[in-house]
Design a protein around this motif. Structure first.
Motif, PDB file in Angstrom:
ATOM      1  N   LEU A  45       3.977 -10.659  -6.231  1.00 53.93           N
ATOM      2  CA  LEU A  45       2.945 -11.481  -5.609  1.00 53.93           C
ATOM      3  C   LEU A  45       2.559 -10.984  -4.218  1.00 53.93           C
ATOM      4  N   GLU A  46       3.253  -9.958  -3.737  1.00 60.20           N
ATOM      5  CA  GLU A  46       2.893  -9.322  -2.477  1.00 60.20           C
ATOM      6  C   GLU A  46       2.185  -7.992  -2.727  1.00 60.20           C
ATOM      7  N   GLY A  47       1.669  -7.815  -3.948  1.00 57.61           N
ATOM      8  CA  GLY A  47       0.888  -6.635  -4.303  1.00 57.61           C
ATOM      9  C   GLY A  47      -0.462  -7.059  -4.852  1.00 57.61           C
ATOM     10  N   PRO A  48      -1.388  -6.122  -5.011  1.00 60.50           N
ATOM     11  CA  PRO A  48      -2.739  -6.478  -5.471  1.00 60.50           C
ATOM     12  C   PRO A  48      -2.769  -7.144  -6.838  1.00 60.50           C
ATOM     13  N   ARG A  49      -1.987  -6.630  -7.785  1.00 59.00           N
ATOM     14  CA  ARG A  49      -2.027  -7.209  -9.123  1.00 59.00           C
ATOM     15  C   ARG A  49      -1.577  -8.661  -9.103  1.00 59.00           C
ATOM     16  N   GLY A  50      -0.494  -8.948  -8.386  1.00 55.28           N
ATOM     17  CA  GLY A  50      -0.022 -10.322  -8.295  1.00 55.28           C
ATOM     18  C   GLY A  50      -1.019 -11.222  -7.588  1.00 55.28           C
ATOM     19  N   LEU A  72      -1.757 -14.513  -0.028  1.00 56.40           N
ATOM     20  CA  LEU A  72      -3.071 -13.937   0.251  1.00 56.40           C
ATOM     21  C   LEU A  72      -3.191 -13.560   1.726  1.00 56.40           C
ATOM     22  N   ASP A  73      -2.618 -14.385   2.604  1.00 57.23           N
ATOM     23  CA  ASP A  73      -2.636 -14.067   4.040  1.00 57.23           C
ATOM     24  C   ASP A  73      -1.905 -12.765   4.331  1.00 57.23           C
ATOM     25  N   HIS A  74      -0.813 -12.508   3.602  1.00 56.87           N
ATOM     26  CA  HIS A  74       0.007 -11.327   3.874  1.00 56.87           C
ATOM     27  C   HIS A  74      -0.698 -10.024   3.495  1.00 56.87           C
ATOM     28  N   CYS A  75      -1.771 -10.111   2.726  1.00 55.76           N
ATOM     29  CA  CYS A  75      -2.526  -8.908   2.364  1.00 55.76           C
ATOM     30  C   CYS A  75      -3.230  -8.365   3.598  1.00 55.76           C
ATOM     31  N   LEU A  76      -3.103  -7.061   3.841  1.00 54.77           N
ATOM     32  CA  LEU A  76      -3.732  -6.409   4.986  1.00 54.77           C
ATOM     33  C   LEU A  76      -5.223  -6.140   4.770  1.00 54.77           C
ATOM     34  N   THR A  77      -5.688  -6.293   3.523  1.00 56.19           N
ATOM     35  CA  THR A  77      -7.038  -5.900   3.116  1.00 56.19           C
ATOM     36  C   THR A  77      -7.308  -4.451   3.516  1.00 56.19           C
ATOM     37  N   CYS A  78      -6.297  -3.610   3.342  1.00 53.62           N
ATOM     38  CA  CYS A  78      -6.456  -2.181   3.662  1.00 53.62           C
ATOM     39  C   CYS A  78      -7.295  -1.469   2.605  1.00 53.62           C
ATOM     40  N   ARG A  79      -7.359  -2.056   1.404  1.00 63.48           N
ATOM     41  CA  ARG A  79      -8.157  -1.543   0.288  1.00 63.48           C
ATOM     42  C   ARG A  79      -7.663  -0.195  -0.242  1.00 63.48           C
ATOM     43  N   ASN A  80      -6.403   0.119   0.061  1.00 64.14           N
ATOM     44  CA  ASN A  80      -5.785   1.299  -0.532  1.00 64.14           C
ATOM     45  C   ASN A  80      -5.787   1.182  -2.048  1.00 64.14           C
ATOM     46  N   CYS A  81      -5.618  -0.056  -2.514  1.00 67.00           N
ATOM     47  CA  CYS A  81      -5.605  -0.287  -3.959  1.00 67.00           C
ATOM     48  C   CYS A  81      -6.937   0.099  -4.600  1.00 67.00           C
ATOM     49  N   GLU A  82      -8.038  -0.037  -3.847  1.00 68.50           N
ATOM     50  CA  GLU A  82      -9.344   0.332  -4.392  1.00 68.50           C
ATOM     51  C   GLU A  82      -9.443   1.845  -4.586  1.00 68.50           C
ATOM     52  N   SER A  83      -8.835   2.593  -3.673  1.00 64.60           N
ATOM     53  CA  SER A  83      -8.836   4.053  -3.822  1.00 64.60           C
ATOM     54  C   SER A  83      -7.992   4.485  -5.012  1.00 64.60           C
ATOM     55  N   THR A  84      -6.971   3.684  -5.331  1.00 67.08           N
ATOM     56  CA  THR A  84      -6.043   4.021  -6.418  1.00 67.08           C
ATOM     57  C   THR A  84      -6.532   3.546  -7.774  1.00 67.08           C
ATOM     58  N   CYS A  85      -7.267   2.441  -7.806  1.00 68.25           N
ATOM     59  CA  CYS A  85      -7.609   1.770  -9.066  1.00 68.25           C
ATOM     60  C   CYS A  85      -8.480   2.639  -9.967  1.00 68.25           C
ATOM     61  N   PRO A  86      -8.053   2.894 -11.205  1.00 66.12           N
ATOM     62  CA  PRO A  86      -8.865   3.706 -12.118  1.00 66.12           C
ATOM     63  C   PRO A  86     -10.029   2.930 -12.728  1.00 66.12           C
ATOM     64  N   SER A  87     -10.026   1.597 -12.545  1.00 63.87           N
ATOM     65  CA  SER A  87     -11.065   0.761 -13.166  1.00 63.87           C
ATOM     66  C   SER A  87     -12.142   0.321 -12.181  1.00 63.87           C
ATOM     67  N   GLY A  88     -11.989   0.692 -10.921  1.00 60.86           N
ATOM     68  CA  GLY A  88     -13.004   0.348  -9.938  1.00 60.86           C
ATOM     69  C   GLY A  88     -13.016  -1.105  -9.521  1.00 60.86           C
ATOM     70  N   VAL A  89     -11.859  -1.752  -9.519  1.00 62.32           N
ATOM     71  CA  VAL A  89     -11.779  -3.151  -9.093  1.00 62.32           C
ATOM     72  C   VAL A  89     -12.044  -3.236  -7.589  1.00 62.32           C
ATOM     73  N   GLN A  90     -13.027  -4.045  -7.209  1.00 60.63           N
ATOM     74  CA  GLN A  90     -13.370  -4.217  -5.789  1.00 60.63           C
ATOM     75  C   GLN A  90     -12.495  -5.331  -5.204  1.00 60.63           C
ATOM     76  N   TYR A  91     -11.255  -4.986  -4.987  1.00 62.12           N
ATOM     77  CA  TYR A  91     -10.267  -5.980  -4.594  1.00 62.12           C
ATOM     78  C   TYR A  91     -10.606  -6.652  -3.266  1.00 62.12           C
TER      79      TYR A  91
END
Length: 408
Positions: A45-50, A72-91
């Motif tokens: 729950l401290e990762g994007p998928r959770g 949700l507050d603990h998320c940095l909104t760094c959007r590193n996950c967007e660079s990694t995501c193969p499906s183009g999820v605009q997290y």
């Protein structure tokens, strides 16, 4: 991912956006490998998928809790996950929507409300923030260490160039940067003056809107956006085609104006044009690289520099390699550290609201940067620069300042 959004949000703009984003997620978990908070905790729950699952549950009608809000507050909104995501999820967009909905459902403790109100009402207003920063700098040695970390030593900006050039670009001065590190803006103006470009700052432009927007004040953020559009519009109508930005956090936000104001009939078209005109300094200067080479010769020297690419540049704006290329063209030995894709912990107001996590990420980032043996560290965002400098005696500055000194 299948969705069944609740009636309260289904047919709204946020609901339509969230539904489209959620449906792209295929649960693969690649994002967890590049999420800073997941790396620290190992908690799903401290990762994007959770967090995506938490947001989905709330948007489908399950009541949010204080634990939902905390994750949700603990998320940095760094959007590193967007660079990694193969499906183009605009997290990043999904996280903003989820936080706003949760904010409406979960009352915050009085202390949190007060701190967030102070941040969103003080930082964006230069007439409030600048005198407060100057006062803090006067008594800096007397301040507790936590406050000293947020109050950089006073800095001289030097002269703003007065030469008139045919080529002109709009320039965003920002809200906190002129008080905290005034030399960054002046150095940017001097570098562009050297290549024949005059920077024009619209007096009515101010905060880009990111501070309020990411503190769940969408109305306040949009008000900042509209004010900037009004300030810039006459210049764009006169033929200036570029809005130059040297703080990557601001650049990432301004490039979202078109999306944020898409439902505003008075501003949608103007916002889209502003977003298209917004350019980070590193996007524009490569066109003048040969002119810089001619002026610099070998004056930049062979100093060794470690470069920290801000998340808002490499993930938010998807700009990579340009800063390093410019510095190398100037003769600088520039290095990227191990795990250069990870966040330093600054993340706007995050380092104020979540000090311990921000400190852990900062110290890890600094250890890796210093392992390259740099004479100085450079970055491209005022938040990263201030945050990193608070943990090291190695000078930390904007990369444009290094070019400015070489040209001088």
């Amino acid at each position: 991912m299948q969705t069944n959004l609740a009636d309260f949000i289904r047919d709204t703009r946020d609901g339509i956006d969230a539904d489209a984003i959620l449906r792209k997620c295929v649960h693969c978990g690649f994002c967890t490998a590049t999420c800073p908070t997941y790396q620290l905790t190992g908690d799903e729950l401290e990762g994007p998928r959770g967090r995506i699952y938490l947001i989905k549950q709330v948007l489908e009608g399950r009541p949010a809790t204080d634990k939902t809000q905390a994750h949700l507050d603990h998320c940095l909104t760094c959007r590193n996950c967007e660079s990694t995501c193969p499906s183009g999820v605009q997290y990043g967009r999904l996280a903003d929507i989820g936080r706003r909905v949760v904010e409406q459902q979960v009352p915050r403790p009085a202390g949190q409300r007060l701190l967030r109100t102070v941040l969103k009402e003080t930082l964006p207003r230069r007439w409030l923030f600048t005198p407060a920063m100057k006062a803090g700098q006067l008594v800096r040695p007397l301040l507790p260490q936590a406050l000293q970390d947020k109050v950089p030593a006073r800095q001289r900006a030097g002269a703003w160039p007065r030469t008139e050039h045919t080529r002109k670009m709009l320039f965003l001065e920002g809200c906190v940067q002129p008080a905290m590190s005034p030399n960054i803006n002046a150095a940017t103006a001097r570098v562009f003056d050297a290549v024949g470009v005059q920077l024009v700052a619209a007096s009515r432009a101010g905060c880009c809107g990111a501070i309020r927007w990411h503190l769940n004040d969408a109305d306040g953020g949009r008000a900042d956006m509209r004010r900037n559009i009004d300030a810039w519009w006459p210049y764009l109508e006169q033929g200036i085609d570029t809005i130059l930005i040297n703080a990557s956090g601001c650049g990432a936000m301004i490039k979202e104006y078109g999306h944020a104001l898409a439902d505003d009939p008075a501003y949608a078209g103007k916002a889209a044009r502003v977003s298209a005109a917004a350019k980070d300094v590193s996007e524009v200067l490569p066109a003048f690289e040969q002119r810089l080479r001619d002026k610099l010769g070998t004056r930049a020297g062979a100093q060794r520099v470690a470069y920290h690419p801000p998340c808002t540049l490499q993930h938010g704006q998807q700009i990579r390699g340009k800063v390093e290329g410019l510095l190398r063209a100037a003769g600088v030995d520039v290095k990227l550290c191990a795990d250069s894709h990870l966040c330093c912990g600054s993340a706007g107001t995050y380092s104020v609201l979540h000090k311990e996590v921000a400190r852990q990420l900062r110290d890890d980032k600094l250890a890796k940067l210093q392992a390259t043996g740099p004479e100085r560290i450079v970055s491209a965002n005022i938040g990263c620069i201030t945050h990193l400098q608070s943990g090291t005696d190695v000078p930390v500055e904007h990369w444009i300042e290094l070019l400015d000194r070489a040209l001088a």
